[in-house]
Design a protein around this motif. Sequence first.
Motif, PDB file in Angstrom:
ATOM      1  N   GLU A   1       0.864  -1.175   0.000  1.00  0.00           N
ATOM      2  CA  GLU A   1       0.000   0.000   0.000  1.00  0.00           C
ATOM      3  C   GLU A   1       0.909   1.235   0.000  1.00  0.00           C
ATOM      4  N   TYR A   2       1.563   1.418  -1.131  1.00  0.00           N
ATOM      5  CA  TYR A   2       2.592   2.455  -1.217  1.00  0.00           C
ATOM      6  C   TYR A   2       2.019   3.864  -1.101  1.00  0.00           C
ATOM      7  N   TRP A   3       0.759   4.050  -1.436  1.00  0.00           N
ATOM      8  CA  TRP A   3       0.168   5.377  -1.369  1.00  0.00           C
ATOM      9  C   TRP A   3       0.028   5.868   0.069  1.00  0.00           C
ATOM     10  N   LYS A   4       0.103   4.958   1.042  1.00  0.00           N
ATOM     11  CA  LYS A   4      -0.015   5.356   2.442  1.00  0.00           C
ATOM     12  C   LYS A   4       1.309   5.856   3.025  1.00  0.00           C
ATOM     13  N   ILE A   5       2.417   5.542   2.369  1.00  0.00           N
ATOM     14  CA  ILE A   5       3.724   5.893   2.928  1.00  0.00           C
ATOM     15  C   ILE A   5       3.882   7.403   3.090  1.00  0.00           C
ATOM     16  N   PRO A   6       3.558   8.252   2.087  1.00  0.00           N
ATOM     17  CA  PRO A   6       3.665   9.707   2.309  1.00  0.00           C
ATOM     18  C   PRO A   6       2.755  10.206   3.432  1.00  0.00           C
ATOM     19  N   ILE A   7       1.567   9.600   3.568  1.00  0.00           N
ATOM     20  CA  ILE A   7       0.647  10.018   4.632  1.00  0.00           C
ATOM     21  C   ILE A   7       1.244   9.704   5.997  1.00  0.00           C
ATOM     22  N   VAL A   8       1.780   8.486   6.140  1.00  0.00           N
ATOM     23  CA  VAL A   8       2.382   8.093   7.417  1.00  0.00           C
ATOM     24  C   VAL A   8       3.605   8.951   7.718  1.00  0.00           C
ATOM     25  N   ALA A   9       4.424   9.193   6.697  1.00  0.00           N
ATOM     26  CA  ALA A   9       5.627  10.005   6.902  1.00  0.00           C
ATOM     27  C   ALA A   9       5.268  11.428   7.321  1.00  0.00           C
ATOM     28  N   GLY A  10       4.244  12.006   6.680  1.00  0.00           N
ATOM     29  CA  GLY A  10       3.823  13.354   7.053  1.00  0.00           C
ATOM     30  C   GLY A  10       3.231  13.410   8.454  1.00  0.00           C
TER      31      GLY A  10
ATOM     32  N   PRO B   1       4.520  15.953  14.442  1.00  0.00           N
ATOM     33  CA  PRO B   1       4.852  16.024  15.875  1.00  0.00           C
ATOM     34  C   PRO B   1       6.346  15.979  16.151  1.00  0.00           C
ATOM     35  N   THR B   2       7.111  15.359  15.253  1.00  0.00           N
ATOM     36  CA  THR B   2       8.563  15.345  15.444  1.00  0.00           C
ATOM     37  C   THR B   2       9.143  16.744  15.319  1.00  0.00           C
ATOM     38  N   ALA B   3       8.741  17.471  14.261  1.00  0.00           N
ATOM     39  CA  ALA B   3       9.223  18.836  14.086  1.00  0.00           C
ATOM     40  C   ALA B   3       8.724  19.746  15.214  1.00  0.00           C
ATOM     41  N   THR B   4       7.486  19.526  15.639  1.00  0.00           N
ATOM     42  CA  THR B   4       6.946  20.322  16.748  1.00  0.00           C
ATOM     43  C   THR B   4       7.719  20.083  18.037  1.00  0.00           C
ATOM     44  N   TYR B   5       8.135  18.856  18.260  1.00  0.00           N
ATOM     45  CA  TYR B   5       8.903  18.540  19.461  1.00  0.00           C
ATOM     46  C   TYR B   5      10.228  19.304  19.480  1.00  0.00           C
ATOM     47  N   PHE B   6      10.956  19.270  18.373  1.00  0.00           N
ATOM     48  CA  PHE B   6      12.250  19.962  18.335  1.00  0.00           C
ATOM     49  C   PHE B   6      12.078  21.482  18.483  1.00  0.00           C
ATOM     50  N   TYR B   7      11.017  22.011  17.891  1.00  0.00           N
ATOM     51  CA  TYR B   7      10.761  23.455  18.030  1.00  0.00           C
ATOM     52  C   TYR B   7      10.477  23.822  19.481  1.00  0.00           C
ATOM     53  N   ASN B   8       9.573  23.094  20.129  1.00  0.00           N
ATOM     54  CA  ASN B   8       9.224  23.379  21.519  1.00  0.00           C
ATOM     55  C   ASN B   8      10.395  23.125  22.460  1.00  0.00           C
ATOM     56  N   ASN B   9      11.172  22.107  22.166  1.00  0.00           N
ATOM     57  CA  ASN B   9      12.313  21.802  23.020  1.00  0.00           C
ATOM     58  C   ASN B   9      13.370  22.917  22.945  1.00  0.00           C
TER      59      ASN B   9
ATOM     60  N   ASN C   1       6.968  27.192  30.961  1.00  0.00           N
ATOM     61  CA  ASN C   1       6.018  26.112  31.264  1.00  0.00           C
ATOM     62  C   ASN C   1       5.185  25.731  30.044  1.00  0.00           C
ATOM     63  N   GLN C   2       4.822  26.722  29.225  1.00  0.00           N
ATOM     64  CA  GLN C   2       4.022  26.440  28.028  1.00  0.00           C
ATOM     65  C   GLN C   2       4.812  25.618  27.019  1.00  0.00           C
ATOM     66  N   PHE C   3       6.061  25.986  26.782  1.00  0.00           N
ATOM     67  CA  PHE C   3       6.873  25.231  25.826  1.00  0.00           C
ATOM     68  C   PHE C   3       7.170  23.809  26.347  1.00  0.00           C
ATOM     69  N   ARG C   4       7.333  23.685  27.648  1.00  0.00           N
ATOM     70  CA  ARG C   4       7.554  22.353  28.206  1.00  0.00           C
ATOM     71  C   ARG C   4       6.304  21.487  28.053  1.00  0.00           C
ATOM     72  N   ARG C   5       5.133  22.054  28.260  1.00  0.00           N
ATOM     73  CA  ARG C   5       3.889  21.312  28.096  1.00  0.00           C
ATOM     74  C   ARG C   5       3.675  20.919  26.634  1.00  0.00           C
ATOM     75  N   ASP C   6       3.946  21.857  25.715  1.00  0.00           N
ATOM     76  CA  ASP C   6       3.789  21.549  24.301  1.00  0.00           C
ATOM     77  C   ASP C   6       4.793  20.488  23.843  1.00  0.00           C
ATOM     78  N   LYS C   7       5.971  20.503  24.436  1.00  0.00           N
ATOM     79  CA  LYS C   7       6.963  19.467  24.094  1.00  0.00           C
ATOM     80  C   LYS C   7       6.474  18.093  24.519  1.00  0.00           C
ATOM     81  N   ASP C   8       5.881  18.008  25.701  1.00  0.00           N
ATOM     82  CA  ASP C   8       5.356  16.722  26.169  1.00  0.00           C
ATOM     83  C   ASP C   8       4.188  16.256  25.308  1.00  0.00           C
ATOM     84  N   TYR C   9       3.328  17.181  24.891  1.00  0.00           N
ATOM     85  CA  TYR C   9       2.215  16.827  24.009  1.00  0.00           C
ATOM     86  C   TYR C   9       2.727  16.320  22.652  1.00  0.00           C
ATOM     87  N   SER C  10       3.821  16.896  22.183  1.00  0.00           N
ATOM     88  CA  SER C  10       4.385  16.447  20.903  1.00  0.00           C
ATOM     89  C   SER C  10       4.838  14.990  20.985  1.00  0.00           C
TER      90      SER C  10
END
Length: 232
Positions: A90-99, A104-112, A159-168
Motif C-alpha cells: 500500500e505504497y500510497w499510504k507511505i507519504p501520509i504516514v511520513a507526514g 509532531p517530530t518537528a513540533t517537538y524539536f521546536y518546543n524543546n 512552562n508552556q513550551f515544556r507542556r507543548d513538548k510533552d504533548y508532541s
Amino acid sequence: MRFITSIISFFLLCICTVGLAQKSNQKKAAALFTDSSGVLIRTDTAIAKTINDSTQNLGDSINAKPKHDPHKATIRSAILPGLGQAYNREYWKIPIVAGAVAIPTATYFYNNKWYKKTRDAYNIVANGETDRYNEIDSKLKDPTTGEPLDAESLQYYRNQFRRDKDYSVLYLLIIWGLNVVDATVFGHLKDFDVSDNLTMNVQPSYIPATKTLGVGLALNLKTPQRKTLPSF
C-alpha cells in the motif's frame, strides 16, 4: 599335451561366451525400468520422465506466490513507520504516514529549543545575573527598552513550551501506534476473500413465537467446488 591344451582352450572359450552373454543381458535389463503401474519402460524414457517431473515441480515452486504474513507487517511498521505499509504493498499510504510522523517530530524539536531558551532566560533574570543578559534571545526581550522580560512572563513561556513538548511526544506515540495498527489490520485483510463466492441477502422473516414480521440477514459463504482428477 595337446588334448589338455584343447580342453583348457575349450573351457576358456565357454567362460568368455558365458561372460559376454551375461554382459549383454545386463545391458538389456538396464535398459528397462518398471514404473509405478508395473509397466516396463526404457531407462532413458524413465530418466527423461523424472527430469520433466522435477522441472515441473521446480517451476511450480518458483511460480508459487509466497503467503502474506501480517506479523511481518506489524514488526516492520513498529521499527519504522511506513515500512509495514510497504510490505502490504500500500505504497500510497507511505507519504501520509511520513507526514503524520514528521509533524509532531518537528513540533517537538521546536518546543524543546524554545523551552531551553526560556528556561535559561528565566534562571538568569530570577537570579539577577545582569552580566549574562546578552545570552538571552532577542525575542525574549522588550523591543523598546532591550531589557529581558520579567521573570513571571519567562516562567509562563517556559512552562508552556515544556507542556507543548510533552504533548508532541504523546502525539508522536499515538501516530506511531496507529501506524502499527493500520499495517496489522490491512495485513490480515490482504488475503481476505472478496470474490463472488461471498453473498449477502436481506430477506423478510416470520417469528412464530411473537407472530410478528422481521427482517433477516443471510450471509452465504460458498466454497468452491474442487475438480476431481480422472483416474487412470
